[in-house]
Write a protein that holds these residues in place. Sequence first.
Motif, PDB file in Angstrom:
ATOM      1  N   LEU A   1       0.837  -1.200   0.000  1.00 13.84           N
ATOM      2  CA  LEU A   1       0.000   0.000   0.000  1.00 13.84           C
ATOM      3  C   LEU A   1       0.877   1.258   0.000  1.00 13.84           C
ATOM      4  O   LEU A   1       0.657   2.193  -0.769  1.00 13.84           O
ATOM      5  CB  LEU A   1      -0.929  -0.012   1.223  1.00 13.84           C
ATOM      6  CG  LEU A   1      -2.011   1.044   1.262  1.00 13.84           C
ATOM      7  CD1 LEU A   1      -2.912   0.967   0.034  1.00 13.84           C
ATOM      8  CD2 LEU A   1      -2.878   0.884   2.511  1.00 13.84           C
ATOM      9  N   CYS A   2       1.884   1.251   0.854  1.00 15.87           N
ATOM     10  CA  CYS A   2       2.779   2.402   0.946  1.00 15.87           C
ATOM     11  C   CYS A   2       3.509   2.582  -0.395  1.00 15.87           C
ATOM     12  O   CYS A   2       3.560   3.683  -0.948  1.00 15.87           O
ATOM     13  CB  CYS A   2       3.767   2.161   2.090  1.00 15.87           C
ATOM     14  SG  CYS A   2       4.898   3.498   2.374  1.00 15.87           S
TER      15      CYS A   2
ATOM     16  N   ALA B   1      11.515   3.818   1.963  1.00 15.57           N
ATOM     17  CA  ALA B   1      10.396   4.319   2.767  1.00 15.57           C
ATOM     18  C   ALA B   1       9.316   3.246   2.875  1.00 15.57           C
ATOM     19  O   ALA B   1       8.726   3.044   3.947  1.00 15.57           O
ATOM     20  CB  ALA B   1       9.829   5.583   2.135  1.00 15.57           C
ATOM     21  N   ALA B   2       9.047   2.533   1.776  1.00 18.43           N
ATOM     22  CA  ALA B   2       8.011   1.486   1.804  1.00 18.43           C
ATOM     23  C   ALA B   2       8.418   0.367   2.761  1.00 18.43           C
ATOM     24  O   ALA B   2       7.590  -0.149   3.520  1.00 18.43           O
ATOM     25  CB  ALA B   2       7.780   0.930   0.401  1.00 18.43           C
ATOM     26  N   ILE B   3       9.694  -0.007   2.748  1.00 17.20           N
ATOM     27  CA  ILE B   3      10.140  -1.095   3.640  1.00 17.20           C
ATOM     28  C   ILE B   3      10.140  -0.603   5.093  1.00 17.20           C
ATOM     29  O   ILE B   3       9.809  -1.363   6.011  1.00 17.20           O
ATOM     30  CB  ILE B   3      11.537  -1.632   3.225  1.00 17.20           C
ATOM     31  CG1 ILE B   3      11.499  -2.166   1.784  1.00 17.20           C
ATOM     32  CG2 ILE B   3      12.033  -2.719   4.194  1.00 17.20           C
ATOM     33  CD1 ILE B   3      10.517  -3.287   1.502  1.00 17.20           C
ATOM     34  N   ALA B   4      10.453   0.672   5.309  1.00 20.10           N
ATOM     35  CA  ALA B   4      10.395   1.214   6.681  1.00 20.10           C
ATOM     36  C   ALA B   4       8.959   1.105   7.210  1.00 20.10           C
ATOM     37  O   ALA B   4       8.742   0.809   8.391  1.00 20.10           O
ATOM     38  CB  ALA B   4      10.874   2.663   6.703  1.00 20.10           C
ATOM     39  N   ALA B   5       7.971   1.305   6.334  1.00 19.24           N
ATOM     40  CA  ALA B   5       6.563   1.169   6.751  1.00 19.24           C
ATOM     41  C   ALA B   5       6.288  -0.288   7.145  1.00 19.24           C
ATOM     42  O   ALA B   5       5.581  -0.551   8.122  1.00 19.24           O
ATOM     43  CB  ALA B   5       5.635   1.589   5.611  1.00 19.24           C
TER      44      ALA B   5
ATOM     45  N   LYS C   1      -2.296   0.037  -9.520  1.00 20.82           N
ATOM     46  CA  LYS C   1      -2.864   1.355  -9.235  1.00 20.82           C
ATOM     47  C   LYS C   1      -2.532   1.697  -7.796  1.00 20.82           C
ATOM     48  O   LYS C   1      -2.300   0.789  -6.995  1.00 20.82           O
ATOM     49  CB  LYS C   1      -4.394   1.285  -9.298  1.00 20.82           C
ATOM     50  CG  LYS C   1      -4.978   1.107 -10.669  1.00 20.82           C
ATOM     51  CD  LYS C   1      -6.504   1.230 -10.544  1.00 20.82           C
ATOM     52  CE  LYS C   1      -7.196   1.268 -11.885  1.00 20.82           C
ATOM     53  NZ  LYS C   1      -6.710   0.326 -12.872  1.00 20.82           N
ATOM     54  N   ILE C   2      -2.582   2.962  -7.460  1.00 22.18           N
ATOM     55  CA  ILE C   2      -2.416   3.327  -6.041  1.00 22.18           C
ATOM     56  C   ILE C   2      -3.537   2.642  -5.243  1.00 22.18           C
ATOM     57  O   ILE C   2      -4.675   2.583  -5.690  1.00 22.18           O
ATOM     58  CB  ILE C   2      -2.423   4.867  -5.856  1.00 22.18           C
ATOM     59  CG1 ILE C   2      -2.151   5.209  -4.382  1.00 22.18           C
ATOM     60  CG2 ILE C   2      -3.723   5.487  -6.328  1.00 22.18           C
ATOM     61  CD1 ILE C   2      -1.838   6.684  -4.137  1.00 22.18           C
TER      62      ILE C   2
END
Length: 434
Positions: A245-246, A255-259, A414-415
């Motif tokens: 999702l991130c 940043a996505a992996i930090a989430a 898609k987002i």
Amino acid sequence: MQLSDKKAMLSFSDGGESIELPVYKGTVGPDVIDIRKLYGQTGMFTYDPGFLATASCESSITYIDGDKGELLYRGYPIDQLAESCDFLDVCYLLLNGELPNKEQKADFDGQITYHTMVHEQLHTFLRGFRRDAHPMAVLTGLVGALSAFYHDSTDITNPEHRHISAIRLIAKMPTLVAMAYKYSLGQPSIYPRNDLTYTGNFLRMMFATPCEEYEVNDVVERALDRIFILHADHEQNASTSTVRLCGSSGTSPFAAIAAGVACLWGPAHGGANEAALQMLEELQANGGVAKVGEFMNKVKDKSSGVRLMGFGHRVYKNYDPRARLMQETCKEVLEALGLQNDPLFKLAMELERIALEDPYFVERKLYPNVDFYSGIVQRAIGIPTSLFTAIFALARTVGWIAQWNEMLSDSDYKIGRPRQLYTGSPSRDVPANR
Ligand code: ACO
């Protein structure tokens, strides 16, 4: 996706027009009903908090059959992988879809090894944290900070950039986890050594000091490598879905992996092995095996609020295949370290024996999960309880990055933007005289 001959029909009790919904088939596992046009056709959304019956994506990475107690990475059963591969074989498999041949493996190991060091300034960044901070707080910060250090590989539309980010994340995660641990002890970080294996190098970064070398024990190395393999991916769990999702907004891979790391921190997800070990320690302190019966009565009494930690799973309604492997590893490690009389292991075996025969657990299909034995193994190796979830994050990074990459390579992506059932106030005016 393969369209099924079958179609789903949705009709309404108020006589509204029925609609036909396409059904897609997977290779194994449940089919899915495609509801993408539902809102356009009916003006209604579906409602499924917690995603109990919703496939959020199409994926060809990992498959779990909870009833059979089966876990497949790219089609290969987890027990076969745990027995005949090392963690980097599994990383290659998850990322690329096939196991590496000798040349591919040597090349992949070389790429990972080349990227194990982190930018020197990350050490300065680390010093901003309190020494008593939880390792997962530190790890969330450090992984997020990677995006500020590696600007040259963040074009997510470029597959080459995505590959470099994947390699960097897998390679640097052990270095970051060991840095967080050393910092909490007030010891200097130990730099990676490229002549060691991925897991051997991690053990050395954790336990060597500048004054004393650390001799990597083969059994311990193999056990930790197996923990990494067993935790490498688990399809669309909470942290993986968070990464997807991130990442769907097009953010930096770091940043996505930090989430994902932040999500994993929660006690309902990555924190469970810590809770299982604490439960065993408390039970041992309060009488051990002699008190197991009394403890089990508490577990079965709903008003006590006590659960048998390390038991039960949302998806597995049979023995978690990872738990069986972990139990085997646990025996090996305790024997190799001369801890075969470890009271916590005996206690765990006794709890398992009773639970597997007790109608309460049998009827509810509650079996040991991977966390039941992994805490005992990590404790025997010398890993502190507070670091267990960080070890899980290290292992799961490859799964997160493989799933993120799969999403971005999908032309249909898609987002992510869920909808809601709104139950708040309808539109109203702010009172004039407040
Ligand atoms: N001990 C005692 N009873 C349990 C346990 C347990 N560990 N787990 C479930 N139950 C009971 C519930 O009370 C419930 O009983 P009821 O039907 O009489 O009300 C029934 O079994 C179903 O339980 P749910 O909580 O509805 O099952 P769910 O699928 O939502 O929960 C979960 C799964 C959260 C893992 C649960 O089994 C649990 O809390 N286990 C202990 C914590 C744990 O080990 N978590 C690790 C998960 S694995 C991982 O994250 C890597």
